[in-house]
Design a protein around this motif. Sequence first.
Motif, PDB file in Angstrom:
ATOM      1  N   ARG A 161       0.681  -1.305   0.181  1.00 54.92           N
ATOM      2  CA  ARG A 161      -0.038   0.095  -0.031  1.00 54.92           C
ATOM      3  C   ARG A 161       0.839   1.318   0.045  1.00 54.92           C
ATOM      4  O   ARG A 161       0.520   2.292  -0.712  1.00 54.92           O
ATOM      5  CB  ARG A 161      -1.075  -0.022   1.240  1.00 54.92           C
ATOM      6  N   SER A 162       1.964   1.218   0.713  1.00 53.53           N
ATOM      7  CA  SER A 162       2.817   2.434   0.914  1.00 53.53           C
ATOM      8  C   SER A 162       3.406   2.483  -0.521  1.00 53.53           C
ATOM      9  O   SER A 162       3.684   3.834  -1.163  1.00 53.53           O
ATOM     10  CB  SER A 162       4.003   2.292   1.780  1.00 53.53           C
ATOM     11  N   ARG A 165       0.526   4.240  -2.779  1.00 49.41           N
ATOM     12  CA  ARG A 165       0.585   5.500  -2.488  1.00 49.41           C
ATOM     13  C   ARG A 165       1.672   6.606  -2.870  1.00 49.41           C
ATOM     14  O   ARG A 165       1.255   7.545  -3.413  1.00 49.41           O
ATOM     15  CB  ARG A 165       0.118   5.572  -0.951  1.00 49.41           C
ATOM     16  N   ARG A 166       2.916   5.937  -2.693  1.00 48.88           N
ATOM     17  CA  ARG A 166       3.855   6.793  -3.190  1.00 48.88           C
ATOM     18  C   ARG A 166       3.836   7.169  -4.421  1.00 48.88           C
ATOM     19  O   ARG A 166       4.260   8.264  -4.979  1.00 48.88           O
ATOM     20  CB  ARG A 166       5.258   6.303  -2.631  1.00 48.88           C
ATOM     21  N   GLU A 168       1.345   7.126  -6.494  1.00 47.06           N
ATOM     22  CA  GLU A 168       0.292   7.928  -6.894  1.00 47.06           C
ATOM     23  C   GLU A 168       0.571   9.359  -6.625  1.00 47.06           C
ATOM     24  O   GLU A 168       0.326  10.396  -7.383  1.00 47.06           O
ATOM     25  CB  GLU A 168      -1.056   7.596  -6.159  1.00 47.06           C
ATOM     26  N   GLN A 169       1.213   9.764  -5.439  1.00 47.61           N
ATOM     27  CA  GLN A 169       1.475  11.214  -5.087  1.00 47.61           C
ATOM     28  C   GLN A 169       2.614  11.437  -5.840  1.00 47.61           C
ATOM     29  O   GLN A 169       2.750  12.794  -6.096  1.00 47.61           O
ATOM     30  CB  GLN A 169       1.954  10.897  -3.700  1.00 47.61           C
ATOM     31  N   TRP A 255      -7.023   0.992  -2.353  1.00 47.19           N
ATOM     32  CA  TRP A 255      -5.543   1.923  -2.236  1.00 47.19           C
ATOM     33  C   TRP A 255      -5.756   3.010  -3.137  1.00 47.19           C
ATOM     34  O   TRP A 255      -4.985   3.984  -2.957  1.00 47.19           O
ATOM     35  CB  TRP A 255      -4.467   0.888  -2.124  1.00 47.19           C
ATOM     36  N   THR A 256      -6.143   2.894  -4.221  1.00 47.33           N
ATOM     37  CA  THR A 256      -5.974   3.838  -5.190  1.00 47.33           C
ATOM     38  C   THR A 256      -7.010   4.051  -6.392  1.00 47.33           C
ATOM     39  O   THR A 256      -7.733   2.865  -6.620  1.00 47.33           O
ATOM     40  CB  THR A 256      -4.712   3.452  -5.882  1.00 47.33           C
TER      41      THR A 256
END
Length: 391
Positions: A161-162, A165-166, A168-169, A255-256
């Motif tokens: 998940r991390s 998320r990274r 996507e950011q 998550w996304t």
Amino acid sequence: MSSFVDFQNEIYLAGLGGAVPELPMTAEGLAKRAEELLDPKAFAYVAGSASAERTADANRAAFERHRILPRMLRGATGPGARDLSAEVLGTRLAAPVLTAPIGVLELLHDKGEVLVAKATKELGIGCVLSTAASSTIEEVGAAAGEWWYQLYWPNDHELARSFVRRAEQAGAKAIVVTVDTPAMGWRPRDLELAHLPFLQGKGIANYLSDPVFRAKLATRPEESEDAMRAAILTWIGLFGNHSLRPADLARLREWTNLPIAVKGIVHPDDARQVVDAGADAVVVSNHGGRQVDGAIAALDALTTVVATVGDRADVLFDSGIRSGSDVVIALALGAKAVLYGRPWAYGLGIAGQAGVRHALRLLLADFDATVGLSGCVSAAELNRSLIASVR
């Protein structure tokens, strides 16, 4: 409108002054030059495939069983006649080509992933960043244009998940879940050299920079050799997720909101299952022959997968692309776009970013010329009627 083919005019005009290209003009030539120049361990890591390398050979042989049926008198070859742009998973590309995710690019050049990102941004095509990278997600995101993140789903959902998320950011436009590598295949070229770069701390930059991963460590890996060894051992315990199933795509969807592609599919039932589970795209691929020796050629699997899920999801193609005509064949058989691997990696090792750019321009110019000479003015016009099968 397309101008990739103008690359040949640059070369011929430079030849009037006595200049000839410093780099080879074919994928095979790049491979030969790389073998001459690169450290043997680096070349073996990129070039090697599983066991007797029959699957890698089959990937190339599959293209030999298909021939293009060019159409004439269509006005497709004039200046500005062609537009090769495509939209794939919401990503707009100057041509339906992305660089395939290749890990541990520090074996070839320092900050290799960043250089690939810069080269693809300049050309307007896409790149797919490997989890097993030597540059971080954030470094690549800052340098790239249109890029996707390839997820090797670790044996820890919070870490996965991390990563997502990274990505996507950092500006990734899609997540590509590679499912054919829960463990590494039997690769004799690497075994003969006893070389697995991850055990040297290479190709794990995204782990070492991740807060979830670092929270598992007693000591920061940059503090000492012992701390780095401990981090590598932690990585070993996390890489590869043997329990992953199609239903886990629902977890990824939580998550996304990015489009999700599943890479490493050759069986139609697997394609159906992942699309049923929520995948937006399938990448038909056998990992360039690096996982299962004697597996079906990726191209031989393409039409069946397209027939199975092509009305519900984008189908992309990977494994064996070496020329513009290969791209034409894959697209005509139903792929929405292709992922292109080893030749640009050889270019990276030979000449850094300039080598990547050269390798990609070779493919794109060849593709551009072949589309026009086949009587088409866009990649969207490529279809099964342009292909004859040869057995």
